[in-house]
Design a protein around this motif. Structure first.
Motif, PDB file in Angstrom:
ATOM      1  N   GLU A 207       0.957  -1.390  -0.056  1.00  0.00           N
ATOM      2  CA  GLU A 207       0.384   0.215  -0.175  1.00  0.00           C
ATOM      3  C   GLU A 207       1.059   1.590   0.195  1.00  0.00           C
ATOM      4  O   GLU A 207       1.810   1.332   0.555  1.00  0.00           O
ATOM      5  CB  GLU A 207      -0.728  -0.134   1.397  1.00  0.00           C
ATOM      6  CG  GLU A 207      -2.067   1.131   1.423  1.00  0.00           C
ATOM      7  CD  GLU A 207      -2.797   1.192   2.829  1.00  0.00           C
ATOM      8  OE1 GLU A 207      -3.867   1.892   2.503  1.00  0.00           O
ATOM      9  OE2 GLU A 207      -2.436   0.195   3.662  1.00  0.00           O
TER      10      GLU A 207
ATOM     11  N   ARG B  56      -3.725   6.202  -3.201  1.00  0.00           N
ATOM     12  CA  ARG B  56      -4.504   5.845  -3.484  1.00  0.00           C
ATOM     13  C   ARG B  56      -5.011   6.592  -4.289  1.00  0.00           C
ATOM     14  O   ARG B  56      -5.363   7.760  -3.478  1.00  0.00           O
ATOM     15  CB  ARG B  56      -5.444   5.273  -2.690  1.00  0.00           C
ATOM     16  CG  ARG B  56      -4.820   4.236  -1.892  1.00  0.00           C
ATOM     17  CD  ARG B  56      -5.965   3.119  -0.962  1.00  0.00           C
ATOM     18  NE  ARG B  56      -6.698   3.880   0.471  1.00  0.00           N
ATOM     19  CZ  ARG B  56      -6.202   4.825   1.217  1.00  0.00           C
ATOM     20  NH1 ARG B  56      -5.245   3.939   1.657  1.00  0.00           N
ATOM     21  NH2 ARG B  56      -7.066   5.813   1.661  1.00  0.00           N
TER      22      ARG B  56
ATOM     23  N   CYS C 155     -13.816   4.689 -10.989  1.00  0.00           N
ATOM     24  CA  CYS C 155     -12.573   4.494  -9.839  1.00  0.00           C
ATOM     25  C   CYS C 155     -11.083   4.095 -10.559  1.00  0.00           C
ATOM     26  O   CYS C 155     -10.104   3.963  -9.811  1.00  0.00           O
ATOM     27  CB  CYS C 155     -12.585   2.791  -8.679  1.00  0.00           C
ATOM     28  SG  CYS C 155     -14.023   2.897  -7.756  1.00  0.00           S
TER      29      CYS C 155
ATOM     30  N   ARG D  63      -2.989  -1.344  -7.125  1.00  0.00           N
ATOM     31  CA  ARG D  63      -3.209  -1.025  -5.620  1.00  0.00           C
ATOM     32  C   ARG D  63      -3.632   0.099  -5.657  1.00  0.00           C
ATOM     33  O   ARG D  63      -4.245   1.182  -4.354  1.00  0.00           O
ATOM     34  CB  ARG D  63      -1.859  -1.497  -4.721  1.00  0.00           C
ATOM     35  CG  ARG D  63      -0.932  -1.334  -5.543  1.00  0.00           C
ATOM     36  CD  ARG D  63      -0.042  -1.708  -4.449  1.00  0.00           C
ATOM     37  NE  ARG D  63       1.269  -1.815  -4.634  1.00  0.00           N
ATOM     38  CZ  ARG D  63       1.788  -0.859  -4.347  1.00  0.00           C
ATOM     39  NH1 ARG D  63       1.906   0.416  -4.169  1.00  0.00           N
ATOM     40  NH2 ARG D  63       3.674  -0.821  -5.085  1.00  0.00           N
ATOM     41  N   ASN D  64      -3.546   1.295  -6.695  1.00  0.00           N
ATOM     42  CA  ASN D  64      -3.782   2.494  -6.838  1.00  0.00           C
ATOM     43  C   ASN D  64      -5.111   3.434  -6.929  1.00  0.00           C
ATOM     44  O   ASN D  64      -4.944   4.471  -7.228  1.00  0.00           O
ATOM     45  CB  ASN D  64      -2.631   3.139  -6.960  1.00  0.00           C
ATOM     46  CG  ASN D  64      -2.794   2.547  -8.898  1.00  0.00           C
ATOM     47  OD1 ASN D  64      -3.324   2.302  -9.128  1.00  0.00           O
ATOM     48  ND2 ASN D  64      -1.162   3.679  -9.082  1.00  0.00           N
TER      49      ASN D  64
ATOM     50  N   ALA E  85      -9.984   4.264  -3.921  1.00  0.00           N
ATOM     51  CA  ALA E  85     -10.612   3.431  -3.024  1.00  0.00           C
ATOM     52  C   ALA E  85      -9.777   3.856  -1.790  1.00  0.00           C
ATOM     53  O   ALA E  85      -9.162   4.828  -1.210  1.00  0.00           O
ATOM     54  CB  ALA E  85     -10.467   1.402  -3.029  1.00  0.00           C
TER      55      ALA E  85
ATOM     56  N   HIS F 141      -8.904   2.418   2.169  1.00  0.00           N
ATOM     57  CA  HIS F 141      -7.936   2.115   3.002  1.00  0.00           C
ATOM     58  C   HIS F 141      -8.912   0.692   3.321  1.00  0.00           C
ATOM     59  O   HIS F 141      -8.327  -0.394   2.689  1.00  0.00           O
ATOM     60  CB  HIS F 141      -7.500   2.309   3.515  1.00  0.00           C
ATOM     61  CG  HIS F 141      -6.894   1.824   4.936  1.00  0.00           C
ATOM     62  ND1 HIS F 141      -5.524   0.668   4.401  1.00  0.00           N
ATOM     63  CD2 HIS F 141      -7.268   0.688   6.173  1.00  0.00           C
ATOM     64  CE1 HIS F 141      -4.937   0.320   5.139  1.00  0.00           C
ATOM     65  NE2 HIS F 141      -6.075  -0.275   6.432  1.00  0.00           N
TER      66      HIS F 141
ATOM     67  N   PHE G  28      -9.886  -0.777  -0.140  1.00  0.00           N
ATOM     68  CA  PHE G  28      -8.301  -1.125  -1.113  1.00  0.00           C
ATOM     69  C   PHE G  28      -8.321  -2.396  -0.643  1.00  0.00           C
ATOM     70  O   PHE G  28      -7.712  -3.411  -0.826  1.00  0.00           O
ATOM     71  CB  PHE G  28      -7.529  -0.253  -0.328  1.00  0.00           C
ATOM     72  CG  PHE G  28      -6.394  -0.725  -0.538  1.00  0.00           C
ATOM     73  CD1 PHE G  28      -4.804  -0.558  -1.473  1.00  0.00           C
ATOM     74  CD2 PHE G  28      -5.493  -0.986   0.311  1.00  0.00           C
ATOM     75  CE1 PHE G  28      -3.434  -1.564  -1.158  1.00  0.00           C
ATOM     76  CE2 PHE G  28      -4.420  -1.944   0.924  1.00  0.00           C
ATOM     77  CZ  PHE G  28      -3.102  -1.646  -0.005  1.00  0.00           C
TER      78      PHE G  28
ATOM     79  N   THR H 218      -9.144  -5.474  -2.746  1.00  0.00           N
ATOM     80  CA  THR H 218      -9.060  -5.089  -4.452  1.00  0.00           C
ATOM     81  C   THR H 218      -7.671  -5.228  -5.023  1.00  0.00           C
ATOM     82  O   THR H 218      -6.721  -5.140  -6.237  1.00  0.00           O
ATOM     83  CB  THR H 218      -9.517  -3.605  -5.391  1.00  0.00           C
ATOM     84  OG1 THR H 218      -8.565  -2.712  -4.265  1.00  0.00           O
ATOM     85  CG2 THR H 218     -11.085  -3.427  -4.310  1.00  0.00           C
ATOM     86  N   ARG H 219      -6.607  -5.210  -3.730  1.00  0.00           N
ATOM     87  CA  ARG H 219      -5.069  -4.752  -4.080  1.00  0.00           C
ATOM     88  C   ARG H 219      -4.637  -6.266  -4.257  1.00  0.00           C
ATOM     89  O   ARG H 219      -3.613  -6.292  -5.014  1.00  0.00           O
ATOM     90  CB  ARG H 219      -4.466  -4.503  -3.076  1.00  0.00           C
ATOM     91  CG  ARG H 219      -4.342  -5.307  -1.439  1.00  0.00           C
ATOM     92  CD  ARG H 219      -3.954  -4.797  -0.615  1.00  0.00           C
ATOM     93  NE  ARG H 219      -4.679  -6.192   0.829  1.00  0.00           N
ATOM     94  CZ  ARG H 219      -3.717  -6.786   0.726  1.00  0.00           C
ATOM     95  NH1 ARG H 219      -2.320  -6.739   0.504  1.00  0.00           N
ATOM     96  NH2 ARG H 219      -3.510  -8.113   1.816  1.00  0.00           N
TER      97      ARG H 219
ATOM     98  N   CYS I 212      -6.116  -6.573  -9.961  1.00  0.00           N
ATOM     99  CA  CYS I 212      -5.582  -5.493 -10.668  1.00  0.00           C
ATOM    100  C   CYS I 212      -5.327  -5.496 -12.006  1.00  0.00           C
ATOM    101  O   CYS I 212      -5.310  -5.167 -12.668  1.00  0.00           O
ATOM    102  CB  CYS I 212      -3.720  -5.048  -9.541  1.00  0.00           C
ATOM    103  SG  CYS I 212      -4.212  -4.658  -7.978  1.00  0.00           S
TER     104      CYS I 212
END
Length: 761
Positions: free
Chosen positions: A293, A296, A355, A369-370, A373, A375, A378, A381-382, A387
């Protein structure tokens, strides 16, 4: 040093799976693309440099029919064929070959972009170019493009361009997320370095380096589990840096992680607690922290915890995920609490196009991951397969922006149908949207087939009589219901001494994309004579208004047993209810209560079915399904299936399109079934026995009806191992009928076609 200028339609910065899929998608749509990556190999955290498993919506098999299609699906299945042992270097070559296959895509490895030229007010920035230094070649290259994609993970390109972004955790008051903290902060998920071991067959000593961490001075031995058989991502919890800045403190984080790995290995080899480690040695230790992370970006929609857990269906959805909301303590491996907290939705969740582009840089999209979204969101979705699907969606949107002369915002708000239709045409990872492309001539055709599967059943044979599966817990069958489910015969062993009554319930799944019991529909009881097995009939009288799935639950009765058969039935799943003592998804992570997809599991039952016979006949596999517009299971299997083949290596089944008058065809597209319920992983955490999915059509012909009433073969394919095939005809063909003839499968007893499409000039 050489100064260079390069001009493209689209520049994709970052060659992880998100950037790779974005670049391939845009190039396939006819745009000139630069893929710029700061490492010597593609794949980002999935590459042989870092070696993180590529996980996605299946969530290690938690979700049903959820494996990604599109470009990520191609990478999965090609790796399965080429690399059944899960060699990380072979995986690198699979990814590289996919990029090199695109003639409109230029690859720039070892090129670190750290300068941009952007202008305009803060709320309407325009990115003109970015400049990178190609290490080892002394080339300073400036990339000019009309659209840019930030797939860097850390979000450096967008940051330099002035794109709005944030780091850390939002306050609960901002989006009303139950898991968010009371106050916003800068806490992050930490980074990880992995290691692999091997057995040398003889004793090997280990002399710890001076910088090795003394684990006894840390909470690790108290709170984490060390196993000699674990490798790679089994040690995902070697994580640190959540309280730091994971970019600017990257070197410090790397040193701490490597010191802990040396300390772990010293403890395993030299503490005396692991006698089975005597012959083990370290084969590989990563040198690059795998980041989870950092920045974002902010788009026109910020994905939230509620969006995921409520499975909100956005009109502009362009991809799906299924990983849990998976958040880790900011202290990482030094935390006293468990290494993760996870929460799953009841099925897959959706991600909108809004998004994937910047709210204030007018020609910049992003994926990975960016994305836009919180935290909390994320945390789901990460993962890299998700991705990758976001990359394909963003690359597709960028190509359409260039072609149509639109900004990403204009495309999302004014022409979302263009994105939807293009993604579906490419067989991308979108669920629950019907392909209504007016250019597809198959939509106006009459559809017929040599046969279709009518009867849903799994019955024992002398070669496969099945075995008792005790009803010590609730067991279930998920069945497609179209048009009705009047009765289900179940094959049951009764108690040895006396008859028993079984309670049988029928439940709806709540949503068309789900495979769990949510809505109770009816309850009945059946009497089972002693001994057996016996066929007993459950009368259900279920006639839904629209086709869908239903879950038939047989409640626990310890003295009885269903018969488990080694047979996969199309559109049917065998499930068992989780019992006390069953392993969680990860043994070392406590499970949140009330998660239906964890309560009802297919683990150990895949490609098996409880003996059953359903009535009446089903319409779930008629030839019309192949032009129905759905290309993923959704309220049913959504494909044509033939009747059972006598010999899968010599099929003789066909699917046919007829038009009222002759049409001129220039392209035919076919989507075959590669069993998206089969969980695949690039490094094979789970091993499937199939190098090619048995359900995939192996050999086929595409034929056109001539004016003399005979069929002419336009092309023949043997040895197919791809789900999505695009056939551009050498010369246009005028015909009133098109036929796809299936000559063989890779072992399945039915010929399957998910979609058949035809296009004219």
């Amino acid at each position: 040093m050489r100064e260079e200028e390069a001009h493209y339609d689209i520049a994709v910065i970052g060659g992880g799976l998100a950037g790779t899929c974005a670049a391939i998608a845009a190039a396939r749509l006819g745009r000139r693309v630069a893929l710029v990556h700061n490492r010597p190999v593609l794949g980002g955290n999935a590459s042989s440099e870092v070696r993180v498993w590529v996980c996605g919506a299946t969530a290690h098999g938690v979700h049903r029919w959820a494996r990604e299609s599109g470009i990520m699906g191609e990478l999965y299945t090609e790796n399965q064929y080429r690399n059944p042992e899960g060699n990380p270097y072979y995986w690198d070559q699979v990814v590289l070959d996919a990029v090199l296959a695109e003639p409109l895509l230029d690859l720039y490895l070892n090129t670190d972009v750290h300068e941009v030229d952007a202008s305009g007010p803060h709320d309407a920035r325009v990115l003109h170019s970015c400049t990178g230094w190609m290490m080892g070649s002394e080339r300073r290259i400036t990339f000019h493009a009309r659209q840019f994609l930030d797939c860097t993970g850390d979000g450096l390109l967008g940051h330099l361009a002035g794109a709005r972004h944030r780091t850390g955790r939002e306050a609960r008051s901002e989006h009303g997320e139950p898991w968010a903290p009371d106050e916003a902060d800068e806490a992050l998920l930490g980074s990880t370095i992995l290691f692999h071991t091997k057995d040398t067959g003889r004793p090997v000593k280990f002399v710890a380096p001076a910088h090795a961490k003394d684990l006894s001075a840390t909470p690790i031995l108290r709170n984490r589990v060390l196993r000699t058989g674990d490798n790679g991502c089994d040690y995902w919890w070697i994580e640190w840096g959540g309280e730091l800045d994971t970019v600017h403190d990257n070197e410090r984080i790397r040193d701490e992680l490597q010191a802990v790995i040396m300390g772990i290995w010293d403890h395993i080899k030299n503490s005396g607690e692991f006698p089975d480690a005597e012959n083990l040695t370290l084969e590989w230790v990563g040198s690059i922290p795998g980041k989870r992370e950092y920045r974002r970006f902010v788009g026109d929609h910020v994905l939230t915890q509620q969006d995921i857990l409520e499975q909100r269906q956005f009109e502009d959805r362009v991809a799906f995920g299924g990983w849990s909301i998976d958040l880790h303590p900011i202290q990482g491996m030094y935390a006293d609490e468990p290494g993760a907290r996870q929460r799953y939705a009841d099925g897959i969740f959706h991600i909108p196009l809004r998004c994937l582009y910047s709210a204030n840089v007018t020609n910049m999209l992003f994926a990975g991951r960016n994305i836009s979204a919180t935290h909390i969101a994320f945390g789901a979705t990460r993962v890299m397969a998700t991705c990758a699907t976001l990359g394909e969606a963003a690359g597709t949107a960028a190509a359409l922006c260039v072609t149509e002369g639109l900004t990403p915002r204009e495309l999302a708000h004014k022409h979302p149908e263009k994105v939807r239709r293009t993604l579906l045409k490419q067989d991308a990872s979108v669920i629950g949207i019907r392909d209504d492309d007016p250019a597809d001539l198959a939509r106006a055709a009459r559809v017929s087939a040599s046969s279709h599967l009518r009867r849903l059943a799994a019955e024992p044979t002398p070669a496969a009589p099945g075995e008792p599966y005790p009803l010590t817990r609730d067991l279930a069958l998920l069945l497609p219901v179209d048009p009705a489910l009047d009765t289900v015969d179940l094959l049951v062993h009764g108690a040895p001494d006396d008859g028993r009554e079984l309670t049988v319930e029928l439940w709806g799944t709540g949503r068309p994309e789900n495979a769990v019991p949510v809505d109770h529909l009816s309850t009945t009881t059946v009497t089972v004579p002693p001994g057996g097995p016996h066929w007993v009939t459950a009368r259900l009288e279920h006639r839904p208004d629209t086709p869908g799935n239903a879950v038939l639950i047989v409640r626990a009765c310890p003295e009885a047993a269903l018969v488990l058969l080694p047979e996969r039935v199309d559109g049917v799943l065998a499930l068992r209810r989780k019992a006390d003592g069953d392993a969680a998804v990860d043994h070392d992570i406590p499970e949140e209560e009330g998660q239906l997809v964890l309560e009802w599991q297919a683990r150990g039952l895949r490609r098996h079915t409880f003996g059953f016979r359903a009535a009446p006949d089903t319409r779930a596999f008629t030839p019309e399904q192949a032009v129905g517009g759905f290309q993923r299971p959704y309220a049913g299997p959504q494909m044509w299936s033939s009747q059972s083949l006598t010999d899968p290596s010599r099929a003789d089944e066909w699917l046919r399109l007829d038009w009222d008058h002759q049409r001129q065809l220039v392209e035919v597209r076919v989507v075959f079934d590669d069993d998206v319920d089969e969980y695949l992983n690039n490094l094979h955490r789970h091993r499937t026995p199939f190098e090619v999915m048995p359900e995939l059509v192996r050999d086929y012909r595409i034929q056109a009806l001539g004016p003399d009433g005979t069929w002419h073969t336009l092309l023949a394919v043997t040895g197919n191992r791809r789900r999505h095939r695009v056939h551009r005809l050498d010369t246009p063909v005028r015909t009133s009928a098109l036929r796809l003839r299936v000559d063989a499968t890779h072992g399945a007893r039915h010929a399957h076609v998910v979609a058949l499409k035809a296009y004219g000039e």
